[in-house]
Scaffold this motif. Structure first.
Motif, short mmCIF file in Angstrom:
data_model
loop_
_atom_site.label_atom_id
_atom_site.label_comp_id
_atom_site.label_asym_id
_atom_site.label_seq_id
_atom_site.Cartn_x
_atom_site.Cartn_y
_atom_site.Cartn_z
N ARG A 193 11.25 98.90 18.90
CA ARG A 193 12.83 99.85 19.69
C ARG A 193 11.95 101.49 19.26
O ARG A 193 12.32 101.97 20.58
N ALA A 194 11.42 101.73 18.44
CA ALA A 194 11.34 103.43 18.43
C ALA A 194 9.95 103.91 18.78
O ALA A 194 10.36 104.68 18.73
N ILE A 195 9.33 103.33 18.63
CA ILE A 195 8.29 103.39 19.24
C ILE A 195 7.87 103.11 21.21
O ILE A 195 6.82 103.59 21.12
N GLY A 196 8.99 102.64 21.57
CA GLY A 196 8.82 102.37 23.13
C GLY A 196 9.51 101.39 23.80
O GLY A 196 9.67 100.94 24.46
N ALA A 197 9.75 99.74 22.78
CA ALA A 197 10.15 98.93 23.29
C ALA A 197 11.20 99.05 24.39
O ALA A 197 12.50 99.16 23.61
N ASP A 198 11.53 98.04 26.07
CA ASP A 198 13.00 98.63 26.03
C ASP A 198 13.42 96.98 25.36
O ASP A 198 14.88 97.53 25.78
N HIS A 199 12.94 96.51 25.06
CA HIS A 199 13.82 94.72 24.87
C HIS A 199 13.14 94.38 23.56
O HIS A 199 11.50 94.33 23.67
N VAL A 200 14.21 94.44 22.79
CA VAL A 200 13.04 93.40 21.89
C VAL A 200 14.39 92.44 21.68
O VAL A 200 14.97 92.33 22.00
N ILE A 201 12.44 91.22 21.33
CA ILE A 201 14.20 90.01 20.74
C ILE A 201 12.81 89.73 19.11
O ILE A 201 12.28 89.71 18.94
N ASP A 202 14.16 89.75 19.09
CA ASP A 202 14.40 88.19 16.95
C ASP A 202 13.45 87.10 16.82
O ASP A 202 15.00 86.56 17.35
N THR A 203 13.36 86.90 17.03
CA THR A 203 12.95 85.73 17.15
C THR A 203 13.73 84.10 15.82
O THR A 203 13.61 83.30 15.74
N SER A 204 14.14 84.99 14.84
CA SER A 204 15.16 84.30 13.74
C SER A 204 16.17 83.92 14.33
O SER A 204 17.38 83.11 13.66
N THR A 205 16.72 84.72 15.27
CA THR A 205 17.94 84.33 16.30
C THR A 205 17.90 83.92 17.43
O THR A 205 19.02 83.45 18.16
N THR A 206 16.75 84.59 18.40
CA THR A 206 16.65 84.21 19.65
C THR A 206 15.15 83.78 20.14
O THR A 206 14.33 84.30 19.78
N HIS A 207 15.14 82.45 20.65
CA HIS A 207 13.98 82.16 21.46
C HIS A 207 13.81 82.66 22.52
O HIS A 207 14.46 83.03 23.26
N TYR A 208 12.41 83.46 22.52
CA TYR A 208 11.67 84.39 23.06
C TYR A 208 11.45 84.33 24.83
O TYR A 208 12.00 84.95 26.09
#
Length: 335
Positions: A193-208
Motif C-alpha cells: 500500500r505504501a508504494i501505491g496499491a489502492d487495494h490490498v488483498i491478504d490471501t491469509s484471510t481473504t480469497h482474492y
C-alpha cells in the motif's frame, strides 16, 4: 578473485565462496569490477535444476549487475565507453542467460561484451542499478508494450510482493490505473500500500476472487460486466484458471512466467465466453532497461529493496527468496 558458485544442483547449501581465475577479455569485451548484484525468483530454481535447462557447472549466479569498467577491449568504441564508467549489463545474448547458462555476476570481476553494457546515469546509485533489468524491465514491457494498460483501468496483480510485482504496482499507478495487489500477509500488504496499491488483498484471510467480485462486481457475459480490466498472473499453477473469474468481459490476462507451475489446469470456457485476451510477455528489450533507468534517475520510480547484504550472505537470502519472505529485491554488495 572471489566468487560465489555451486558445483552441483541441489540445496542452497551447495553455494559457497571460491577463489576463481580472473577473466581475460576479448577485443570486443570490457572487464567490469562488479559493485552490486540483485537476486531473482529464478535463482533458487536454477540451483535446484530446471527441466530442459542445461546449466554448465560450476555456475556463478546473478543476472542483474551494476559495475564499473576497468579495462576496454582493443575493438571497443572509446567514444561510447570509458574507463571508470558506471554500467549495467544486459544479461542475455545469443549464447544464453547469465546465472542460468552463462556465468553470472556474483564475483569481483566479469568480462562482458560491450554491446551488452548500458550506461548508468549519475543520478542512479549502484544499488538501484543492480535491480535492473530482469524484474523491472520485464514488468515494463509486459504492462506497456504487450499489455497496453491505460489510465483508469483496474489492474489486479497476483504475487505482488516480488520484484516483478512491486514494479508492476509502481508502473500501473504511474499510468493512472487503479491497482489491486494480492499478497500473503498483512505486513506485506501494508508495504505494498505504501508504494501505491489502492487495494490490498491478504490471501491469509481473504480469497482474492471473492474480494474482486464483492468490490468490483461479478464478470458477466451479458449486460453490465464487473471485474478488473487486467489481471497480471505470472504465478500459473493453481491460480491460473481461477484468476479468469476476476476479469471482465473483453479483459486481458498478462503473464511473463509461471513461478507456481507451468502446466496448470485451465478452463477454456472462460476464454471464449468472456472473450478474454491472454497476452504473453517474454522478458524485456534494451529500451525497457534504458527507460527504467530514466524513471529512476528522474525520481519517478524507486526500486523496492528489501535488504542490502554482503556477497557471502547469499545462502540466507536465497532461502528467504525461495520461502517468499522478501518484498521487492535483495541486493548483494560485492567487494
Amino acid at each position: 578473485m572471489r566468487a560465489i558458485q555451486f558445483t552441483a544442483h541441489g540445496p542452497i547449501e551447495n553455494l559457497h565462496e571460491a577463489d576463481v581465475p580472473m577473466p581475460e577479455i576479448t577485443p570486443t569485451q570490457c572487464l567490469l569490477k562488479v559493485k552490486a548484484v540483485s537476486l531473482n525468483g529464478f535463482d533458487p530454481m536454477v540451483m535446484r535444476g530446471i527441466p530442459g535447462l542445461r546449466t554448465p557447472l560450476p555456475m556463478i549466479p546473478g543476472a542483474d549487475i551494476s559495475a564499473e569498467i576497468v579495462e576496454l577491449g582493443a575493438a571497443v568504441d572509446g567514444g561510447r565507453f570509458a574507463l571508470h564508467q558506471r554500467v549495467g549489463v544486459e544479461p542475455s545474448n545469443d549464447q544464453g542467460m547469465m546465472g542460468e547458462t552463462l556465468r553470472g555476476g556474483l564475483c569481483e570481476f566479469i568480462a562482458v561484451e560491450a554491446n551488452q553494457l548500458v550506461p548508468v546515469p549519475d543520478a542512479v546509485d549502484d544499488l538501484a542499478a543492480a535491480c535492473l533489468p530482469t524484474a523491472y524491465a520485464t514488468a515494463h514491457r509486459m504492462l506497456f508494450t504487450r499489455g497496453r494498460i491505460e489510465s483508469g483501468e483496474k489492474v489486479l496483480i497476483l504475487g505482488a510482493s516480488g520484484g516483478v510485482g512491486t514494479c508492476c504496482i509502481q508502473l500501473a499507478k504511474m499510468a493512472g490505473c487503479k491497482v489491486i495487489a494480492v499478497t500473503s500477509s498483512a505486513d506485506k500488504g501494508e508495504k505494498l500500500r505504501a508504494i501505491g496499491a489502492d487495494h490490498v488483498i491478504d490471501t491469509s484471510t481473504t480469497h482474492y476472487v471473492d474480494y474482486v467480485v464483492e468490490t468490483f462486481g461479478k464478470p458477466r457475459t451479458r449486460g453490465v460486466s464487473g471485474g478488473v480490466d487486467v489481471c497480471v498472473n505470472y504465478s500459473g499453477g493453481t491460480h491460473w484458471a481461477e484468476s479468469f473469474k476476476t476479469v471482465r468481459r473483453g479483459g486481458r490476462i498478462l503473464t511473463c512466467g509461471a513461478t507456481g507451475g507451468y502446466d496448470p489446469k485451465t478452463d477454456i470456457r472462460y476464454i471464449w465466453s468472456f472473450e478474454h485476451t491472454i497476452i504473453g510477455s517474454n522478458g524485456w528489450e534494451r529500451e525497457d532497461h534504458v527507460r527504467m533507468l530514466e524513471l529512476i534517475a528522474t525520481g519517478r520510480l524507486e526500486p523496492v529493496i528489501d535488504r542490502v547484504i554482503p556477497m557471502n550472505g547469499i545462502r540466507q537470502a536465497m532461502h528467504d527468496l525461495q520461502d517468499r519472505r522478501i518484498i521487492g529485491k535483495v541486493v548483494l554488495e560485492v567487494g
